[in-house]
Design a protein around this motif. Sequence first.
Motif, PDB file in Angstrom:
ATOM      1  N   LEU A 225       0.829  -1.204   0.000  1.00 15.54           N
ATOM      2  CA  LEU A 225       0.000   0.000   0.000  1.00 15.54           C
ATOM      3  C   LEU A 225       0.863   1.254   0.000  1.00 15.54           C
ATOM      4  O   LEU A 225       1.965   1.264   0.553  1.00 15.54           O
ATOM      5  CB  LEU A 225      -0.919   0.014   1.223  1.00 15.54           C
ATOM      6  N   SER A 226       0.359   2.302  -0.621  1.00 14.19           N
ATOM      7  CA  SER A 226       1.121   3.543  -0.783  1.00 14.19           C
ATOM      8  C   SER A 226       1.601   4.107   0.559  1.00 14.19           C
ATOM      9  O   SER A 226       2.699   4.667   0.652  1.00 14.19           O
ATOM     10  CB  SER A 226       0.273   4.591  -1.508  1.00 14.19           C
ATOM     11  N   GLU A 227       0.804   3.930   1.610  1.00 17.71           N
ATOM     12  CA  GLU A 227       1.181   4.476   2.916  1.00 17.71           C
ATOM     13  C   GLU A 227       2.366   3.733   3.553  1.00 17.71           C
ATOM     14  O   GLU A 227       2.946   4.206   4.539  1.00 17.71           O
ATOM     15  CB  GLU A 227      -0.020   4.442   3.864  1.00 17.71           C
ATOM     16  N   PHE A 228       2.721   2.576   2.975  1.00 16.88           N
ATOM     17  CA  PHE A 228       3.864   1.800   3.491  1.00 16.88           C
ATOM     18  C   PHE A 228       5.065   1.846   2.547  1.00 16.88           C
ATOM     19  O   PHE A 228       6.142   1.364   2.892  1.00 16.88           O
ATOM     20  CB  PHE A 228       3.462   0.338   3.705  1.00 16.88           C
ATOM     21  N   GLU A 229       4.878   2.406   1.354  1.00 15.43           N
ATOM     22  CA  GLU A 229       5.912   2.368   0.327  1.00 15.43           C
ATOM     23  C   GLU A 229       7.207   3.071   0.751  1.00 15.43           C
ATOM     24  O   GLU A 229       8.306   2.554   0.555  1.00 15.43           O
ATOM     25  CB  GLU A 229       5.393   2.985  -0.979  1.00 15.43           C
ATOM     26  N   LYS A 230       7.077   4.262   1.325  1.00 10.99           N
ATOM     27  CA  LYS A 230       8.271   5.028   1.702  1.00 10.99           C
ATOM     28  C   LYS A 230       9.087   4.288   2.754  1.00 10.99           C
ATOM     29  O   LYS A 230      10.315   4.151   2.629  1.00 10.99           O
ATOM     30  CB  LYS A 230       7.857   6.412   2.232  1.00 10.99           C
TER      31      LYS A 230
END
Length: 364
Positions: A225-230
């Motif tokens: 998920l985008s919120e975990f990508e970084k």
Amino acid sequence: MQEIPIVLATNNAYALYAYVTVSSIMEFANCNILYSIYIFTDQIKNHYKDMFTRLIHENFSVTIIDVNEYIEKRDYYTCLHFSKEMYYRLYIPLILPQYEKVLYMDCDMIACEDVSKLYSINISEYLVAAVKNPINNYNRNYIENTLNFNYYNYFNSGLLLINCKKFEDFHVREKCFKELENREKLLYPDQDTLNIVCENRTLILDGIWNFQQHHKNKTGEFQVLSEFEKEYSLSEKNFKIIHFSGGDKPWNIPSIPYGYIFWNYARKTEAYEEIIYSCLQNKIEQRSISTQQDMRTVLHDEIEQRSISIQQDMRTVLHNELLGTGLKRKIKIFIEICKRDGILKALKHTYHKFKCWLVKGDKL
């Protein structure tokens, strides 16, 4: 001298890979620290025990512990590539009560940094410390809908820093098994129950201490998920421990992301040749099983087709030979053909059909 207790749980199938994990820890060991390695098992060959024993030196000890002396006799639920050994981490504070805290590592991990830096983290106010599990849509749905748990705080149990006294005082082990009894079959049994029981009592560690490589390059519902990508990207660039946590392991598929790291360490150990031999043996067995299944399918289809063809031929012959003759003659010819060709058992029609055929001359 400072002592760091580290536990791995294994069986004969994973002993060689656990050996590589321990060897990687040893690679970065600080000579001023005592690393006490404990191997939890209930079925490990003497050959593997001897291999682990040969790792012992001044500041590095290895102790094999038979968990049968401690664990309850119960039916341990297992699934996917998770064996009953996954539950042994729950017994660490019971088996090693002399330690304030213990580091647990899965045996599909490779240390790329001195783990004493991880062990030095203060967890006095927590039951455990762990790294978040990267979340995709698939496990998000599972965590939210099946576990009724906040997916953002869901951690991976492959690496745990355990506060032994608090763990026992809070009865974590008993509560985990209670959760298993009260819930439907879970996808990640030990991990799911630990998350539920240790909710709000877990220190979340930097992802560099448990980089789970199998989430890399996934697409669709398995994409992070985008919120975990970084956070995942930062962990990938700076990881101190890599975790081959998916179903695909580097010893089975060397080309998986970062699989070369496992082989770089394995190549330095006395387990290297055995790992290669084991991999080849598994491939041969898999190919043999696949070939046998293919042969069974071909033979089954051939027999079915031959059987149908023979039955059709016999019906045609019987009908042609019997057509137009008297009832007694029909019976006599039918019996002679049965004796001659052995078709009595092959005929699958009912007595009623056979009687109608004899009387009326109908085709079968």
